[in-house]
Write a protein that holds these residues in place. Structure first.
Motif, PDB file in Angstrom:
ATOM      1  N   ILE A 165      -6.090 -11.203  12.251  1.00 33.42           N
ATOM      2  CA  ILE A 165      -7.354 -10.837  12.057  1.00 33.42           C
ATOM      3  C   ILE A 165      -8.245 -11.828  11.475  1.00 33.42           C
ATOM      4  CG2 ILE A 165      -7.332  -9.381   9.636  1.00 33.42           C
ATOM      5  CD1 ILE A 165      -8.794  -7.252  10.939  1.00 33.42           C
TER       6      ILE A 165
ATOM      7  N   LYS B 106      -3.905 -11.298  -1.956  1.00 35.63           N
ATOM      8  CA  LYS B 106      -3.485 -11.217  -0.630  1.00 35.63           C
ATOM      9  C   LYS B 106      -4.049 -10.051  -0.040  1.00 35.63           C
ATOM     10  CE  LYS B 106       0.977 -12.905  -0.535  1.00 35.63           C
ATOM     11  NZ  LYS B 106       1.371 -13.713  -1.822  1.00 35.63           N
TER      12      LYS B 106
ATOM     13  N   ARG C 103       0.759  -1.318   0.104  1.00 30.58           N
ATOM     14  CA  ARG C 103       0.114  -0.211   0.139  1.00 30.58           C
ATOM     15  C   ARG C 103       0.741   1.179  -0.101  1.00 30.58           C
ATOM     16  NH1 ARG C 103      -4.833  -2.301  -0.719  1.00 30.58           N
ATOM     17  NH2 ARG C 103      -5.841  -3.522   1.082  1.00 30.58           N
TER      18      ARG C 103
ATOM     19  N   VAL D  66      -8.939   0.677  -2.376  1.00 29.80           N
ATOM     20  CA  VAL D  66      -7.912   0.934  -1.663  1.00 29.80           C
ATOM     21  C   VAL D  66      -6.812   0.728  -2.540  1.00 29.80           C
ATOM     22  CG1 VAL D  66      -6.786   0.565   0.437  1.00 29.80           C
ATOM     23  CG2 VAL D  66      -8.944  -0.140   0.234  1.00 29.80           C
TER      24      VAL D  66
HETATM   25  C1  HEM Z   1     -19.805  -5.206   2.711  1.00 26.96           C
HETATM   26  C2  HEM Z   1     -18.819  -5.098   3.530  1.00 26.96           C
HETATM   27  C3  HEM Z   1     -17.461  -4.987   3.169  1.00 26.96           C
HETATM   28  C4  HEM Z   1     -17.038  -4.525   1.808  1.00 26.96           C
HETATM   29  C5  HEM Z   1     -17.531  -4.493   0.616  1.00 26.96           C
HETATM   30  C6  HEM Z   1     -15.464  -4.659   1.984  1.00 26.96           C
HETATM   31  C7  HEM Z   1     -14.680  -4.452   0.978  1.00 26.96           C
HETATM   32  C8  HEM Z   1     -13.271  -4.074   1.058  1.00 26.96           C
HETATM   33  C9  HEM Z   1     -12.280  -3.885   0.088  1.00 26.96           C
HETATM   34  C10 HEM Z   1     -12.561  -3.627  -1.549  1.00 26.96           C
HETATM   35  C11 HEM Z   1     -11.181  -4.013   0.297  1.00 26.96           C
HETATM   36  C12 HEM Z   1      -9.656  -3.625  -0.250  1.00 26.96           C
HETATM   37  C13 HEM Z   1      -9.161  -4.863  -0.886  1.00 26.96           C
HETATM   38  C14 HEM Z   1      -8.137  -4.847  -1.830  1.00 26.96           C
HETATM   39  O1  HEM Z   1      -7.101  -3.958  -1.351  1.00 26.96           O
HETATM   40  O2  HEM Z   1      -8.008  -5.043  -3.044  1.00 26.96           O
HETATM   41  C15 HEM Z   1     -11.217  -4.311   2.009  1.00 26.96           C
HETATM   42  C16 HEM Z   1     -10.099  -4.496   2.812  1.00 26.96           C
HETATM   43  C17 HEM Z   1     -10.289  -5.043   4.255  1.00 26.96           C
HETATM   44  N1  HEM Z   1     -11.411  -5.057   4.752  1.00 26.96           N
HETATM   45 FE1  HEM Z   1     -13.274  -5.105   3.993  1.00 26.96          FE
HETATM   46  N2  HEM Z   1     -15.225  -4.937   3.349  1.00 26.96           N
HETATM   47  C18 HEM Z   1     -16.300  -5.005   3.868  1.00 26.96           C
HETATM   48  C19 HEM Z   1     -16.431  -5.233   5.350  1.00 26.96           C
HETATM   49  C20 HEM Z   1     -15.414  -5.592   6.138  1.00 26.96           C
HETATM   50  C21 HEM Z   1     -15.313  -6.067   7.544  1.00 26.96           C
HETATM   51  C22 HEM Z   1     -16.957  -5.954   8.307  1.00 26.96           C
HETATM   52  C23 HEM Z   1     -14.196  -5.971   7.997  1.00 26.96           C
HETATM   53  C24 HEM Z   1     -13.646  -6.341   9.577  1.00 26.96           C
HETATM   54  C25 HEM Z   1     -14.315  -5.828  10.645  1.00 26.96           C
HETATM   55  C26 HEM Z   1     -13.402  -5.585   7.020  1.00 26.96           C
HETATM   56  C27 HEM Z   1     -12.047  -5.826   7.007  1.00 26.96           C
HETATM   57  C28 HEM Z   1     -10.876  -5.284   6.083  1.00 26.96           C
HETATM   58  C29 HEM Z   1      -9.642  -5.380   6.330  1.00 26.96           C
HETATM   59  C30 HEM Z   1      -8.840  -5.594   7.644  1.00 26.96           C
HETATM   60  C31 HEM Z   1      -9.135  -4.925   4.928  1.00 26.96           C
HETATM   61  C32 HEM Z   1      -7.614  -4.852   4.757  1.00 26.96           C
HETATM   62  C33 HEM Z   1      -7.145  -5.994   4.042  1.00 26.96           C
HETATM   63  C34 HEM Z   1      -5.671  -5.794   3.714  1.00 26.96           C
HETATM   64  O3  HEM Z   1      -5.138  -4.964   3.474  1.00 26.96           O
HETATM   65  O4  HEM Z   1      -4.732  -6.850   3.794  1.00 26.96           O
HETATM   66  N3  HEM Z   1     -14.032  -5.439   5.940  1.00 26.96           N
HETATM   67  N4  HEM Z   1     -12.481  -4.558   2.266  1.00 26.96           N
END
Ligand code: HEM
Length: 501
Positions: free
Chosen positions: A114, A436, A82, A365
């Protein structure tokens, strides 16, 4: 860089950069509409991948699913980092946490933890009663409003407030074991503290990667030319004012032996041990992680539900179909339960359609490349920021041939009888992304989104307020509805069903 035939790989097409500053002058002139400027230029170039030079950073926007998959599937290892940015540095307390940190040992530790210790299927099951408590509160909150003014005639509900606070309540409940940060607002509604808290989370989300000048020319950071640093620091102060005392008091309770059993995810975070039986997480890590999870939970589900409902009030045949499905699966004598979710395929198709057509932000992101590579025949230098366009992937006319700009849930029901999921690993639109850096919260995110929408549609008949048609217009600065959705809700189940817990 040369390809195997000795020819030079070119950068993707884009506007000609100025010396030193690159395309920063145009970027600044277009703020806050930078995504619009990028997308317009790409349309003019007829390009599905482009290259903008901001300071000395190559920024690579992508609008084609096939190319997006090359980045996040084929070359996933290269693009698993990132950007370092002013806001992500401050929000993640110096990259201690999962979503905002560059690739490295700290990210690996937090991502593994996590996924395995906080969002695993077992923990999800363990937290079921807490989510139900909040689903019931959502139903009561809307029910109280729907009958408050004129009996059963229906009454106006601010769907944005209901939706954003349902998300906030669920995540506060499963992490802190409480709904309110203060005394609450009565009738199941948010208190002033909760309103301030959720607003600060959204401020942080909007500013996480907001084309801040100093992210591209770090020597300018001290000047805070666009004022972003002040805004982010204020929002962080607000969030910390609420989180820190709760977290610190709980850590003390565990130290003093007053707490011995885990009741929520904060307890789990405090009790996790490393291989030497020392605490796995420091207080700073716990604080950063909790903010990360709060931010990750509030925006996507609330925005999808608000847009889906707005679209469907304007095209009532879709609302009728969803209601019919809910009545067939649930009947009229109980409320929707999580165990119903696998059977609610039409409902999930409506939500997929909301993610496709109305993502919460223009870009995913950002991903950063960790070495020089080649994608789709172009040279992508090390350190490039790859921005998958959530907005244009979902509206790409080559992929979504049938009226890409129209809300049509049926397009997600092509395989008769097979289950519908909110995830889209082929990146024909972006919900949870893939690879990833893909989202570890798919199960929790799906549950929150579907339960919220299903409870609203099954429990109430929705219509536009008299003489106020619902305007399906995006806000000028982001992709939320320009005006928060206000709609009339009328209870449609027997009264006693709403009072059951
Ligand atoms: C409908 C609900 C949600 C959607 C649509 C969503 C979508 C996304 C997307 C698009 C990313 C970025 C992926 C990328 O970098 O390509 C992401 C990353 C992430 N999401 Fe979600 N998310 C949702 C709910 C949640 C929830 C409830 C949690 C935890 C409480 C969560 C935790 C995370 C974390 C920790 C990342 C970072 C992963 C990384 O950088 O390795 N997300 N999410």
């Amino acid at each position: 860089k040369n390809n195997k035939f000795g020819q030079k790989y070119k950068l993707p097409p884009g506007p000609k950069p100025w010396p030193i500053v690159g395309n920063l002058p145009e970027m600044l002139a277009n703020k806050p509409g930078v995504p619009k400027w990028i997308h317009k230029l790409m349309k003019n170039l007829d390009a599905e991948i482009a290259c903008f030079k901001l300071g000395n950073v190559y920024v690579i926007p992508v609008t084609s699913p096939a190319i997006a998959c090359e980045f996040l599937e084929k070359e996933d290892d290269v693009f698993a980092s990132r950007p370092m940015s002013m806001a992500s540095d401050l929000i993640s307390a110096g990259y201690l946490t999962t979503a905002l940190g560059p690739y490295g040992e700290q990210w690996k530790k937090m991502k593994k933890m996590i996924s395995k210790d906080l969002l695993s299927p077992m923990k999800h099951q363990w937290l079921h009663a807490k989510r139900m408590e909040e689903a019931n509160n959502l139903t009561h909150y809307v029910y109280n409003q729907s009958k408050s003014k004129n009996g059963h005639g229906g009454s106006s509900v601010n769907v944005r407030i209901a939706a954003q606070h349902f998300c906030g309540n669920v995540i506060k409940r499963i992490i802190f074991n409480r709904r309110y940060l203060g005394n609450g607002g009565g009738e199941g509604g948010p208190g002033l503290e909760d309103v301030e808290h959720v607003a600060a989370l959204f401020t942080l989300l909007i500013h996480s990667y907001a084309f801040c000048v100093s992210d591209f020319v770090p020597s300018l950071r001290r000047l805070d030319l666009d004022g972003h640093e002040r805004i982010v620091k204020n929002a962080l102060r607000t969030v910390n004012k609420y989180h820190d005392p709760i977290i610190e008091a709980r850590i003390k309770q565990w130290k003093d032996g007053i707490m011995t059993e885990t009741e929520d995810l904060l307890d789990v975070m405090i009790s996790l041990k490393d291989a030497e039986n020392n605490p796995l997480l420091t207080t700073r890590e716990i604080k950063a992680l909790i903010l990360d999870m709060m931010m990750a939970t509030v925006d996507n589900p609330s925005n999808a539900v608000e847009w889906a409902l707005a679209e469907m009030i304007n095209q009532p045949e879709f609302l009728e179909k969803a209601t019919l499905e809910l009545d067939q699966v649930i009947g009229k004598h109980r409320l929707v339960q999580e165990s119903d979710i696998p059977k609610l395929n039409y409902t999930k198709a409506c939500l997929r359609e909301a993610f496709r057509l109305h993502p919460v932000s223009s870009f995913n992101v950002p991903h950063v490349s960790m070495r020089d590579t080649e994608v789709s025949g172009y040279f992508i230098p090390r350190g490039s920021h790859v921005l998958l366009s959530k907005q244009e992937l979902g509206r790409n006319p080559k992929v979504w041939k049938d009226d890409p700009h129209k809300f049509k849930p049926e397009r997600h029901l092509v395989d008769e009888g097979s289950d519908v999921f909110l995830s889209e690993p082929n990146l024909r639109f972006i919900s949870f992304s893939t690879g990833k850096r893909g989202c570890p919260g798919v199960v929790l995110g799906t549950t929150i989104t579907v339960m919220m929408f299903a409870r609203l549609v099954h429990g109430f008949t929705w219509s536009a307020p008299p003489d106020q048609p619902i305007e399906l217009v995006e806000s000028q600065t982001d992709l939320l509805l320009a005006k928060p959705l206000e709609a009339i809700a009328r209870p449609r189940l027997p009264e006693e069903v709403y009072l059951l817990d």
